[in-house]
Design an enzyme around this catalytic site. Structure first.
Site, short mmCIF file in Angstrom:
data_model
loop_
_atom_site.label_atom_id
_atom_site.label_comp_id
_atom_site.label_asym_id
_atom_site.label_seq_id
_atom_site.Cartn_x
_atom_site.Cartn_y
_atom_site.Cartn_z
N GLU A 54 10.26 2.30 10.07
CA GLU A 54 11.26 3.32 9.75
C GLU A 54 10.53 4.65 9.86
O GLU A 54 9.68 4.97 9.03
CB GLU A 54 11.79 3.05 8.34
CG GLU A 54 13.14 3.68 8.10
CD GLU A 54 13.02 5.09 7.60
OE1 GLU A 54 13.06 6.01 8.45
OE2 GLU A 54 12.85 5.27 6.39
N CYS A 81 13.60 11.68 6.14
CA CYS A 81 13.58 11.34 7.56
C CYS A 81 14.95 11.47 8.19
O CYS A 81 15.06 11.70 9.39
CB CYS A 81 13.03 9.94 7.75
SG CYS A 81 13.73 8.79 6.57
N GLU A 89 10.18 17.13 14.53
CA GLU A 89 10.57 16.93 13.14
C GLU A 89 9.74 17.91 12.31
O GLU A 89 8.51 17.89 12.36
CB GLU A 89 10.26 15.49 12.72
CG GLU A 89 10.68 15.20 11.31
CD GLU A 89 10.40 13.76 10.89
OE1 GLU A 89 9.30 13.26 11.17
OE2 GLU A 89 11.28 13.16 10.26
N LYS A 113 0.87 -1.18 0.00
CA LYS A 113 0.00 0.00 0.00
C LYS A 113 0.91 1.23 0.00
O LYS A 113 1.43 1.64 1.03
CB LYS A 113 -0.90 0.05 1.24
CG LYS A 113 -1.88 1.24 1.15
CD LYS A 113 -2.32 1.76 2.48
CE LYS A 113 -1.54 2.95 2.97
NZ LYS A 113 -1.62 4.20 2.19
P1 NDP Z 1 2.00 9.23 7.59
O1 NDP Z 1 2.91 8.49 8.47
O2 NDP Z 1 0.66 9.54 8.11
O3 NDP Z 1 1.83 8.44 6.22
C1 NDP Z 1 2.74 7.47 5.73
C2 NDP Z 1 1.96 6.25 5.22
O4 NDP Z 1 1.30 5.61 6.30
C3 NDP Z 1 0.86 6.59 4.20
O5 NDP Z 1 0.77 5.54 3.26
C4 NDP Z 1 -0.35 6.65 5.11
O6 NDP Z 1 -1.58 6.58 4.46
C5 NDP Z 1 -0.09 5.47 6.03
N1 NDP Z 1 -0.84 5.50 7.27
C6 NDP Z 1 -1.26 6.58 7.97
N2 NDP Z 1 -1.94 6.18 9.07
C7 NDP Z 1 -1.94 4.82 9.06
C8 NDP Z 1 -2.48 3.83 9.91
N3 NDP Z 1 -3.16 4.13 11.02
N4 NDP Z 1 -2.30 2.53 9.59
C9 NDP Z 1 -1.61 2.19 8.48
N5 NDP Z 1 -1.09 3.09 7.62
C10 NDP Z 1 -1.23 4.39 7.91
O7 NDP Z 1 2.74 10.55 7.09
P2 NDP Z 1 2.12 11.92 6.60
O8 NDP Z 1 2.08 11.90 5.14
O9 NDP Z 1 0.84 12.28 7.31
O10 NDP Z 1 3.26 12.91 7.11
C11 NDP Z 1 3.24 13.34 8.45
C12 NDP Z 1 4.62 13.47 9.02
O11 NDP Z 1 5.22 12.18 9.06
C13 NDP Z 1 5.58 14.30 8.19
O12 NDP Z 1 5.44 15.66 8.46
C14 NDP Z 1 6.88 13.72 8.64
O13 NDP Z 1 7.25 14.33 9.84
C15 NDP Z 1 6.60 12.26 8.87
N6 NDP Z 1 6.96 11.39 7.75
C16 NDP Z 1 8.08 10.65 7.86
C17 NDP Z 1 8.49 9.86 6.81
C18 NDP Z 1 9.73 9.05 6.89
O14 NDP Z 1 10.37 8.82 5.88
N7 NDP Z 1 10.10 8.55 8.07
C19 NDP Z 1 7.75 9.80 5.57
C20 NDP Z 1 6.53 10.58 5.55
C21 NDP Z 1 6.19 11.34 6.62
P3 NDP Z 1 -2.43 7.98 4.38
O15 NDP Z 1 -1.73 8.77 3.35
O16 NDP Z 1 -3.79 7.57 4.03
O17 NDP Z 1 -2.40 8.62 5.72
#
Ligand code: NDP
Length: 482
Positions: free
Chosen positions: A246, A280, A384, A171
């Site tokens: 991660e 990240c 962050e 996903k």
């Molecule tokens: P999220 O962590 O919400 O999203 C990342 C992925 O997780 C998306 O595919 C999302 O789907 C999915 N997801 C969200 N909630 C759930 C859940 N309860 N169960 C399973 N999957 C889930 O990141 P955001 O895009 O909201 O970004 C928010 C913050 O996260 C950023 O500002 C940054 O700080 C951090 N981030 C960190 C990353 C990294 O590389 N470590 C990458 C991206 C974000 P959906 O889009 O539907 O929410």
């Protein structure tokens, strides 16, 4: 307008169980460039069932068969790197040059390093006590990837599943479906058996959560925010799945006076702003020895002011927009907090950069921003930000630098610049982070990537990345009944 109204399940592009479409927007103008179907629990059930059925035979393939498939995947990936790069630029706004040279290329770099790791991997070994350990594929893997490095993250999860003989349901972030669709086409073209790889678009709350809870999924690998990673762990707990995470970071960049300070500061600022700060492991907290602090601020300010923000469709070393409205608003709110909490604004600030072309003025462009004299009580020190925002603070002693660097709930990467090798080794040992960068050098594809503390658990890439996808089985050597 691109329409993504099918999921890849059991080797075919199939319609979702219930039609629900969402617009795909391009960050540089916020214009709609496509639509994507969002799945639900029924689609997840279908994909997991296909993956479970395929596991019966794929888990029994030989290492040589899986290596041959991975090599074909590498060939078809090479042929479509340009398509992957164009999709990434369109869906998440990385500039064209960066999309091609870093974002898309990382999919190939990780794949090649997994091939090398699998070649060197013994699927059985004899222990000193004579017992035999075998490493076997774990089963159906649920893989959830974010939007910031879409192909990088897909490769880091899908390839080790396929390499070890596991099967998977991916996903991707529903906001970056274009590159994910191409990745599914690559796997199809490489000739993987039906059901080994499945792709379901959808949001975290429905598809992500259904995968994490599914009783036939053996492990979840997640990259994204710490909040969502914690939700995946909770969802997976009832069925005792393995969960690898991660997550976020607030990576320190410690610069001692005995290094090439100008080079270390300029490189630190550029690395922080790379991918518009949406990595990240970005070095977002620069700590500089006080004797060279004033000089460092000067170099940092000049580097920020020289950072060009421009159209991601254009080639060059500029940075592009933030990913979407939400991300733009989050970054603006953090800049506002930085202003209110009393640090010094060294460069940038609120709003969009000056001089943007007219057609980009609806895009999510932010100003490369630096706060100096930041202290640990401030939000910008702890949180962050995930945008082009750097904080800088001075330190007096090595011990103080280490304490300041480790003063975070995260522990993904840490950066260090010093001319003294003994100090580099000493400080590296005490930094609580999964990866250390020294004097501008990072580790390469195939090395483990992952974090200490709330940056997650497990390691991605190469040999360590394969280990997360195998179960360990032990047996005694064969002997007849006495
Ligand atoms: P999220 O962590 O919400 O999203 C990342 C992925 O997780 C998306 O595919 C999302 O789907 C999915 N997801 C969200 N909630 C759930 C859940 N309860 N169960 C399973 N999957 C889930 O990141 P955001 O895009 O909201 O970004 C928010 C913050 O996260 C950023 O500002 C940054 O700080 C951090 N981030 C960190 C990353 C990294 O590389 N470590 C990458 C991206 C974000 P959906 O889009 O539907 O929410």
């Amino acid at each position: 307008m691109i329409t993504l109204d099918k999921f890849y399940i059991n080797g075919e592009w199939v319609a979702p169980a219930a039609p629900k479409m969402m617009p795909v927007l391009t960050p540089s103008t916020n214009a709609q460039v496509g639509t994507v179907a969002l799945g639900n629990e029924v689609d997840v059930d279908r994909a997991v069932a296909a993956s479970k059925a395929a596991f019966e035979t794929f888990s029994m393939t030989t290492k040589a068969e899986r290596l041959a498939l991975l090599r074909r995947l590498a060939d078809v990936t090479k042929a479509r790197l340009g398509d992957l790069a164009a999709a990434i630029t369109m869906e998440m706004g990385a500039p064209a040059t960066m999309s091609r040279e870093s974002q898309a290329q990382s999919g190939l770099g990780h794949l090649e390093s997994f091939i090398a790791a699998l070649e060197a991997h013994d699927e059985e070994e004899t222990l000193p006590n004579g017992d035999i350990v075998s490493y076997e594929p774990i089963g159906v893997c649920g893989l959830i990837t974010p939007w910031n490095w879409p192909v990088n993250q897909i490769a880091l999860k899908v390839v080790p599943a396929l390499a070890t003989g596991s099967t998977c349901v991916l996903k991707p972030s529903e906001h970056t479906p274009l590159s994910a669709r191409i990745y599914a086409e690559l796997i199809h073209e490489a000739g993987y058996p039906a059901g080994v790889f499945n792709l379901v678009f959808g949001d975290g709350i429905s598809v992500g959560s259904a995968l994490s809870k599914h009783p036939d999924v053996a492990m979840m690998s997640f990259t994204g925010s710490t909040r969502a990673g914690s939700a995946v762990s909770r969802d997976a707990a009832a069925t005792i799945k393995r969960v690898t995470l991660e997550l976020g970071g607030k990576s320190p960049n410690v610069i001692f006076a005995d290094c090439d300070v100008d080079a270390a500061v300029a490189e630190g600022v550029s690395s922080c702003f790379d991918n518009t700060g949406q990595s990240c492991n970005a070095p977002t907290k620069m700590l500089v020895e006080r004797s060279v602090y004033a000089r460092a601020l000067d170099v940092a300010r000049k580097t920020a002011e020289a950072t060009k923000v421009d159209d991601p469709m254009v080639e060059g070393d500029h940075i592009g927009p933030l990913f979407d409205r939400l991300q733009y608003e989050r970054v603006q709110a953090m800049i506002q907090k930085g202003l209110e909490e009393g640090s010094t604004l060294l460069a940038g600030g609120l709003g969009r950069p000056d001089g943007l072309a007219k057609h980009l003025q609806t895009g999510w462009f932010a100003r490369p921003t630096i706060f100096s004299d930041v202290t640990p009580d401030m939000s910008v020190w702890r949180e962050e930000i995930f945008g082009p925002v750097l904080i800088i603070a001075p330190f007096d002693t090595e011990d103080e630098a280490i304490a300041m660097a480790n003063d975070t709930e995260y522990g993904l990467d840490a950066y260090l610049s010093t001319g003294d090798e003994a100090r580099a080794m000493r400080v590296s040992r005490r930094l609580r982070a999964g990866g250390i960068h020294i004097n501008g050098r990072a580790s390469d594809y195939g090395s483990p990537f992952g974090g200490f503390k709330q940056s997650g658990n497990g390691r991605e890439g190469g040999k360590f990345g394969l280990e997360d996808y195998v179960e360990v089985k032990v047996r005694p050597p064969f002997a007849q009944w006495p």
